[in-house]
Design a protein around this motif. Structure first.
Motif, PDB file in Angstrom:
ATOM      1  N   GLY A 155     -21.114  82.954 -67.600  1.00 32.61           N
ATOM      2  CA  GLY A 155     -21.694  83.951 -68.490  1.00 32.61           C
ATOM      3  C   GLY A 155     -23.173  84.160 -68.267  1.00 32.61           C
ATOM      4  O   GLY A 155     -23.806  83.524 -67.415  1.00 32.61           O
ATOM      5  N   LEU A 156     -23.732  85.074 -69.056  1.00 30.08           N
ATOM      6  CA  LEU A 156     -25.161  85.399 -69.028  1.00 30.08           C
ATOM      7  C   LEU A 156     -25.787  84.744 -70.246  1.00 30.08           C
ATOM      8  O   LEU A 156     -25.589  85.182 -71.381  1.00 30.08           O
ATOM      9  CB  LEU A 156     -25.348  86.913 -69.054  1.00 30.08           C
ATOM     10  CG  LEU A 156     -26.775  87.445 -68.975  1.00 30.08           C
ATOM     11  CD1 LEU A 156     -27.479  86.969 -67.713  1.00 30.08           C
ATOM     12  CD2 LEU A 156     -26.774  88.966 -69.048  1.00 30.08           C
ATOM     13  N   VAL A 157     -26.551  83.687 -70.022  1.00 32.03           N
ATOM     14  CA  VAL A 157     -27.025  82.808 -71.091  1.00 32.03           C
ATOM     15  C   VAL A 157     -28.541  82.868 -71.184  1.00 32.03           C
ATOM     16  O   VAL A 157     -29.238  82.705 -70.172  1.00 32.03           O
ATOM     17  CB  VAL A 157     -26.569  81.357 -70.846  1.00 32.03           C
ATOM     18  CG1 VAL A 157     -27.065  80.444 -71.962  1.00 32.03           C
ATOM     19  CG2 VAL A 157     -25.047  81.288 -70.725  1.00 32.03           C
ATOM     20  N   GLU A 171     -29.951  83.378 -67.555  1.00 36.15           N
ATOM     21  CA  GLU A 171     -29.325  82.870 -66.327  1.00 36.15           C
ATOM     22  C   GLU A 171     -27.853  83.273 -66.302  1.00 36.15           C
ATOM     23  O   GLU A 171     -27.136  83.097 -67.293  1.00 36.15           O
ATOM     24  CB  GLU A 171     -29.459  81.346 -66.271  1.00 36.15           C
ATOM     25  CG  GLU A 171     -28.923  80.727 -65.009  1.00 36.15           C
ATOM     26  CD  GLU A 171     -29.977  80.640 -63.912  1.00 36.15           C
ATOM     27  OE1 GLU A 171     -29.630  80.217 -62.794  1.00 36.15           O
ATOM     28  OE2 GLU A 171     -31.137  80.995 -64.183  1.00 36.15           O
ATOM     29  N   PHE A 172     -27.416  83.816 -65.161  1.00 35.88           N
ATOM     30  CA  PHE A 172     -25.997  84.140 -65.002  1.00 35.88           C
ATOM     31  C   PHE A 172     -25.320  82.943 -64.338  1.00 35.88           C
ATOM     32  O   PHE A 172     -25.611  82.610 -63.187  1.00 35.88           O
ATOM     33  CB  PHE A 172     -25.799  85.395 -64.154  1.00 35.88           C
ATOM     34  CG  PHE A 172     -24.543  86.143 -64.501  1.00 35.88           C
ATOM     35  CD1 PHE A 172     -24.590  87.356 -65.149  1.00 35.88           C
ATOM     36  CD2 PHE A 172     -23.292  85.608 -64.200  1.00 35.88           C
ATOM     37  CE1 PHE A 172     -23.435  88.036 -65.499  1.00 35.88           C
ATOM     38  CE2 PHE A 172     -22.137  86.266 -64.540  1.00 35.88           C
ATOM     39  CZ  PHE A 172     -22.206  87.493 -65.194  1.00 35.88           C
ATOM     40  N   TYR A 173     -24.432  82.305 -65.094  1.00 35.70           N
ATOM     41  CA  TYR A 173     -23.719  81.106 -64.627  1.00 35.70           C
ATOM     42  C   TYR A 173     -22.311  81.459 -64.190  1.00 35.70           C
ATOM     43  O   TYR A 173     -21.670  82.317 -64.792  1.00 35.70           O
ATOM     44  CB  TYR A 173     -23.643  80.065 -65.766  1.00 35.70           C
ATOM     45  CG  TYR A 173     -24.939  79.403 -66.100  1.00 35.70           C
ATOM     46  CD1 TYR A 173     -25.367  78.278 -65.393  1.00 35.70           C
ATOM     47  CD2 TYR A 173     -25.751  79.878 -67.126  1.00 35.70           C
ATOM     48  CE1 TYR A 173     -26.562  77.645 -65.713  1.00 35.70           C
ATOM     49  CE2 TYR A 173     -26.945  79.256 -67.442  1.00 35.70           C
ATOM     50  CZ  TYR A 173     -27.343  78.137 -66.733  1.00 35.70           C
ATOM     51  OH  TYR A 173     -28.525  77.523 -67.051  1.00 35.70           O
ATOM     52  N   PRO A 174     -21.791  80.753 -63.171  1.00 28.90           N
ATOM     53  CA  PRO A 174     -22.456  79.757 -62.334  1.00 28.90           C
ATOM     54  C   PRO A 174     -23.090  80.358 -61.082  1.00 28.90           C
ATOM     55  O   PRO A 174     -23.435  79.642 -60.151  1.00 28.90           O
ATOM     56  CB  PRO A 174     -21.307  78.830 -61.946  1.00 28.90           C
ATOM     57  CG  PRO A 174     -20.141  79.761 -61.807  1.00 28.90           C
ATOM     58  CD  PRO A 174     -20.331  80.817 -62.868  1.00 28.90           C
ATOM     59  N   ASP A 175     -23.275  81.686 -61.080  1.00 24.57           N
ATOM     60  CA  ASP A 175     -23.767  82.367 -59.883  1.00 24.57           C
ATOM     61  C   ASP A 175     -25.216  82.033 -59.545  1.00 24.57           C
ATOM     62  O   ASP A 175     -25.661  82.238 -58.407  1.00 24.57           O
ATOM     63  CB  ASP A 175     -23.626  83.878 -60.045  1.00 24.57           C
ATOM     64  CG  ASP A 175     -22.184  84.296 -60.296  1.00 24.57           C
ATOM     65  OD1 ASP A 175     -21.685  83.992 -61.405  1.00 24.57           O
ATOM     66  OD2 ASP A 175     -21.567  84.902 -59.419  1.00 24.57           O
ATOM     67  N   CYS A 225     -33.754  93.376 -61.604  1.00 26.47           N
ATOM     68  CA  CYS A 225     -33.951  92.457 -60.479  1.00 26.47           C
ATOM     69  C   CYS A 225     -33.678  91.026 -60.928  1.00 26.47           C
ATOM     70  O   CYS A 225     -33.773  90.700 -62.107  1.00 26.47           O
ATOM     71  CB  CYS A 225     -35.378  92.577 -59.955  1.00 26.47           C
ATOM     72  SG  CYS A 225     -35.771  94.184 -59.246  1.00 26.47           S
ATOM     73  N   TYR A 226     -33.368  90.162 -59.973  1.00 22.36           N
ATOM     74  CA  TYR A 226     -33.041  88.784 -60.318  1.00 22.36           C
ATOM     75  C   TYR A 226     -33.569  87.839 -59.266  1.00 22.36           C
ATOM     76  O   TYR A 226     -33.826  88.202 -58.116  1.00 22.36           O
ATOM     77  CB  TYR A 226     -31.520  88.597 -60.470  1.00 22.36           C
ATOM     78  CG  TYR A 226     -30.709  89.083 -59.280  1.00 22.36           C
ATOM     79  CD1 TYR A 226     -30.477  88.255 -58.176  1.00 22.36           C
ATOM     80  CD2 TYR A 226     -30.164  90.365 -59.274  1.00 22.36           C
ATOM     81  CE1 TYR A 226     -29.733  88.697 -57.111  1.00 22.36           C
ATOM     82  CE2 TYR A 226     -29.412  90.807 -58.202  1.00 22.36           C
ATOM     83  CZ  TYR A 226     -29.200  89.981 -57.122  1.00 22.36           C
ATOM     84  OH  TYR A 226     -28.467  90.421 -56.040  1.00 22.36           O
ATOM     85  N   ASP A 227     -33.736  86.574 -59.688  1.00 25.50           N
ATOM     86  CA  ASP A 227     -34.118  85.490 -58.784  1.00 25.50           C
ATOM     87  C   ASP A 227     -32.881  84.658 -58.476  1.00 25.50           C
ATOM     88  O   ASP A 227     -31.967  84.559 -59.310  1.00 25.50           O
ATOM     89  CB  ASP A 227     -35.182  84.601 -59.427  1.00 25.50           C
ATOM     90  CG  ASP A 227     -36.472  85.355 -59.719  1.00 25.50           C
ATOM     91  OD1 ASP A 227     -36.859  86.189 -58.888  1.00 25.50           O
ATOM     92  OD2 ASP A 227     -37.068  85.099 -60.785  1.00 25.50           O
ATOM     93  N   THR A 228     -32.872  84.022 -57.311  1.00 26.88           N
ATOM     94  CA  THR A 228     -31.746  83.162 -56.949  1.00 26.88           C
ATOM     95  C   THR A 228     -32.228  81.757 -56.637  1.00 26.88           C
ATOM     96  O   THR A 228     -33.419  81.521 -56.473  1.00 26.88           O
ATOM     97  CB  THR A 228     -31.015  83.728 -55.717  1.00 26.88           C
ATOM     98  OG1 THR A 228     -31.956  83.834 -54.628  1.00 26.88           O
ATOM     99  CG2 THR A 228     -30.438  85.090 -55.993  1.00 26.88           C
TER     100      THR A 228
END
Length: 265
Positions: free
Chosen positions: A230-232, A247-251, A262-265
């Protein structure tokens, strides 16, 4: 599109309190033209065009030569609005200050998370299989999940690969999640990944009127067999850093201000 307006392009400082209070709604034809260009740009994304937080309030301060953009109707501008829209100059400020709109970033109060979080579609990357379908929006991926809170050296049996399809309504509210584990790294990582991809392709093909594009969804959480999906919104903020993020889990995708997809990895 080029429109006359005012800006502090190239200036990283924030507007002063008196500049906020002295700013006014568009008055001249040039300011109305600039307002329309900014508003059209901010509301052009299909995933966010109907969402109130993306409908900007745009004010001008001619004396300070600054345009101020807030992400929503704001009757009184609070002191914690901090981000100025990014605008680049294309002519000398003294000759009327024509500016080229490059990318407008809606202002978000410090320490706040929007009700729905934009996520950009990026083909051939981590968000290549997100978009809209007849019933709303979706986020799909092949990913690996560890048990929540797990740590240790023998990680291969704990790294479980799966196909994931989260579905949301048109406003971004979570509807349901379809998750199926296909194997662990210890069992053969590539075999597990290939099986998950085949499964996900079947699920995506079954979505009527599927289109890959940007989305905007509300935070949510689903737990399955000890793993978090999920998006937590993260609330363990460092005492010296007041930034919050989701944070998008577990991605392992991290989203934060200015919440532009935009997102960080």
């Amino acid at each position: 599109m080029i429109n006359p307006a005012y800006t502090r392009a190239g200036d990283e400082t924030q507007p002063l309190a008196d500049e906020w209070s002295a700013s006014t709604l568009a008055g001249s034809p040039e300011e109305h033209g600039a307002e329309k260009a900014i508003r059209d740009r901010m509301t052009s994304m299909p995933a966010t065009k109907d969402m109130d937080f993306m409908k900007p309030t745009i004010t001008f301060n001619q004396r300070a030569q600054t345009v101020m953009v807030t992400g929503g109707p704001v009757p009184q501008l609070p002191e914690d609005y901090q981000t100025v829209s990014e605008v680049s100059i294309s002519a000398d400020r003294r000759r009327g200050c024509h500016c080229l709109l490059s990318e407008v970033t809606p202002m978000v109060p410090a320490m706040s998370v929007p009700d729905v979080i934009p996520i950009r579609h990026e083909p051939d990357y981590r968000t290549s299989t997100i978009g809209r379908w007849q019933g709303g929006q979706f986020f799909a991926s092949v990913t690996a999940a560890f048990p929540e809170g797990w740590s240790g050296d023998d990680w291969q049996p704990q790294k479980r690969w799966c196909a994931v399809l989260h579905r949301f309504d048109g406003a971004g509210r979570h509807l349901d999640s379809r998750i199926q584990f296909t194997g662990t790294t210890a069992d053969g990582e590539q075999k597990a990944i290939d099986a998950a991809r085949l499964l996900l392709d079947e699920w995506l093909d079954a979505l009527p009127e599927r289109q890959y594009q940007d989305i905007a969804i509300a935070p949510f959480a689903v737990r399955l067999e000890g793993s978090l999906f999920g998006l937590v919104v993260e609330d363990d903020v460092d005492e010296e850093d007041d930034e919050v993020w989701a944070e998008f889990y577990p991605d392992g995708l991290g989203f934060n201000a200015p919440w532009n997809g935009c997102y960080d990895t």
